[in-house]
Design a protein around this motif. Structure first.
Motif, mmCIF file in Angstrom:
data_model
loop_
_atom_site.group_PDB
_atom_site.id
_atom_site.type_symbol
_atom_site.label_atom_id
_atom_site.label_comp_id
_atom_site.label_asym_id
_atom_site.label_seq_id
_atom_site.Cartn_x
_atom_site.Cartn_y
_atom_site.Cartn_z
ATOM 1 N N VAL A 39 0.876 -1.177 0.000
ATOM 2 C CA VAL A 39 0.000 0.000 0.000
ATOM 3 C C VAL A 39 0.911 1.225 0.000
ATOM 4 O O VAL A 39 1.968 1.213 0.621
ATOM 5 C CB VAL A 39 -0.903 0.021 1.253
ATOM 6 N N GLN A 41 1.053 5.726 0.239
ATOM 7 C CA GLN A 41 0.347 6.921 0.664
ATOM 8 C C GLN A 41 1.127 8.137 0.187
ATOM 9 O O GLN A 41 2.248 8.382 0.644
ATOM 10 C CB GLN A 41 0.202 6.943 2.189
ATOM 11 N N GLY A 46 -4.452 10.122 0.751
ATOM 12 C CA GLY A 46 -5.016 8.858 1.199
ATOM 13 C C GLY A 46 -4.176 7.650 0.792
ATOM 14 O O GLY A 46 -3.032 7.770 0.360
ATOM 15 N N LEU A 47 -4.778 6.496 0.943
ATOM 16 C CA LEU A 47 -4.094 5.213 0.782
ATOM 17 C C LEU A 47 -4.450 4.577 -0.562
ATOM 18 O O LEU A 47 -5.601 4.614 -0.998
ATOM 19 C CB LEU A 47 -4.497 4.286 1.924
ATOM 20 N N TRP A 49 -3.893 0.933 -2.746
ATOM 21 C CA TRP A 49 -3.522 -0.492 -2.663
ATOM 22 C C TRP A 49 -2.893 -0.946 -3.967
ATOM 23 O O TRP A 49 -3.478 -0.746 -5.043
ATOM 24 C CB TRP A 49 -4.782 -1.290 -2.368
ATOM 25 N N TYR A 52 -1.851 -7.804 -3.525
ATOM 26 C CA TYR A 52 -1.280 -8.719 -2.545
ATOM 27 C C TYR A 52 -0.930 -10.052 -3.195
ATOM 28 O O TYR A 52 -1.364 -10.356 -4.307
ATOM 29 C CB TYR A 52 -2.156 -8.881 -1.315
ATOM 30 N N PHE A 60 -2.952 -10.787 -6.680
ATOM 31 C CA PHE A 60 -4.169 -10.043 -6.968
ATOM 32 C C PHE A 60 -3.772 -8.581 -6.925
ATOM 33 O O PHE A 60 -3.299 -8.105 -5.888
ATOM 34 C CB PHE A 60 -5.237 -10.347 -5.921
ATOM 35 N N ASP A 61 -3.900 -7.898 -8.031
ATOM 36 C CA ASP A 61 -3.315 -6.563 -8.085
ATOM 37 C C ASP A 61 -4.321 -5.512 -8.530
ATOM 38 O O ASP A 61 -5.459 -5.786 -8.857
ATOM 39 C CB ASP A 61 -2.090 -6.555 -9.002
ATOM 40 N N ASN A 62 -3.837 -4.274 -8.527
ATOM 41 C CA ASN A 62 -4.622 -3.117 -8.895
ATOM 42 C C ASN A 62 -4.433 -2.867 -10.389
ATOM 43 O O ASN A 62 -3.322 -2.552 -10.825
ATOM 44 C CB ASN A 62 -4.163 -1.911 -8.077
ATOM 45 N N PRO A 63 -5.482 -2.986 -11.181
ATOM 46 C CA PRO A 63 -5.331 -2.825 -12.634
ATOM 47 C C PRO A 63 -4.707 -1.497 -13.040
ATOM 48 O O PRO A 63 -4.008 -1.429 -14.051
ATOM 49 C CB PRO A 63 -6.770 -2.935 -13.146
ATOM 50 N N TYR A 96 4.072 1.112 2.250
ATOM 51 C CA TYR A 96 3.878 0.197 3.363
ATOM 52 C C TYR A 96 3.703 -1.232 2.847
ATOM 53 O O TYR A 96 3.036 -1.450 1.823
ATOM 54 C CB TYR A 96 2.604 0.541 4.135
ATOM 55 N N TRP A 100 -2.468 -9.182 5.052
ATOM 56 C CA TRP A 100 -3.901 -9.234 4.783
ATOM 57 C C TRP A 100 -4.440 -10.545 5.331
ATOM 58 O O TRP A 100 -3.964 -11.610 4.974
ATOM 59 C CB TRP A 100 -4.139 -9.153 3.277
ATOM 60 N N TYR A 105 -10.663 -9.793 5.610
ATOM 61 C CA TYR A 105 -10.736 -8.742 4.604
ATOM 62 C C TYR A 105 -10.188 -7.408 5.108
ATOM 63 O O TYR A 105 -10.756 -6.343 4.850
ATOM 64 C CB TYR A 105 -12.181 -8.583 4.091
ATOM 65 N N ALA A 106 -9.068 -7.490 5.828
ATOM 66 C CA ALA A 106 -8.412 -6.295 6.337
ATOM 67 C C ALA A 106 -6.949 -6.604 6.578
ATOM 68 O O ALA A 106 -6.538 -7.762 6.626
ATOM 69 C CB ALA A 106 -9.076 -5.821 7.629
#
Lengths: 120, 107
Positions: A39, A41, A46-47, A49, A52, A60-63, A96, A100, A105-106
């Motif tokens: 993650v 910042q 803000g944050l 992601w 992970y 599993f990633d952020n497109p 960071y 997970w 789910y956190a």
């Protein structure tokens, strides 16, 4: 108790690749109960992601970052890593790593964060 | 992506006050909602997961509620150590997304 520690360069030149490593201590990265996350910042923002990874290597990633970001795991070293290519000033941020919890789910354990500045 | 919004963006409160922060998702996310507390220069700390499950070690003055698109975090009897920025995070759909944060500061 499990602790996470980020490591990597604090300064990266534009267009280069940022490489960060997160070392997991006090527990095994191969535990099936967790994924391992990155993650970031931006200053005073803000944050965001990145994604992970499971100990098996499944990610599993952020497109929106997929074209530049790669997350990998080294179970022999109890580490996981983030590579971010073609960095620009917009990638200046605190990065960071975090644990997970599957089913929760956190992210329940975080590293202290490492500041990365992109500048020539 | 699921867009998360929070209100208010900041709130001033006194020790002992009750503070409520609202988080709204652009799509229904069931109960896949977590709340994090972040203090300056520190990493976030999860306080609530599953919309209402208090994390271990978190004081019972923190509570969470909601499902679908609307969620709240309530801090009762605000203590000095609670002054921080709070973020919501959804985990129903990839990518995981966060709200913009709510800063709770001292009145």
């Amino acid at each position: 108790q499990v602790q996470l520690q980020e490591s990597g360069p604090g300064l990266v030149k534009p267009s280069q690749t940022l490489s960060l490593t997160c070392t997991v201590s006090g527990g095994s990265i191969s535990s099936g109960d967790y994924y391992w996350s990155w993650v970031r910042q931006h200053p005073e923002k803000g944050l965001e992601w990145f994604g992970y990874i499971y100990y098996s290597g499944a990610t599993f990633d952020n497109p929106s970052l997929r074209s530049r970001a790669t997350i990998s795991v080294d179970t022999s070293k109890n580490q996981f890593s983030l590579n971010l290519s073609s960095v620009t000033a917009a990638d200046t941020a605190v990065y960071y790593c975090a644990r997970w919890v599957r089913g929760d789910y956190a992210m329940d354990v975080w590293g202290q964060g490492t500041t990365v500045t992109v500048s020539s | 992506d699921v867009q998360m919004t929070q209100s208010p963006s900041s709130v001033s409160a006194a020790v002992g006050d009750r503070v409520t922060i609202t988080c709204r998702a652009s799509l229904g996310i069931s109960s896949y909602l977590a709340w994090y507390q972040q203090k300056p220069g520190k990493a976030p700390r999860v306080v609530i997961s599953g919309a209402s499950t208090l994390q271990s070690g978190v004081p019972s003055r923190f509570s969470g509620s909601g499902s679908g698109t609307d969620f709240t975090l309530t801090i009762s009897n605000l203590q000095p150590e609670d002054f921080a920025t709070y973020y919501c995070q959804q985990a129903n759909r990839f990518p995981i997304t966060f709200g913009p944060g709510t800063k709770v500061d001292i009145k």
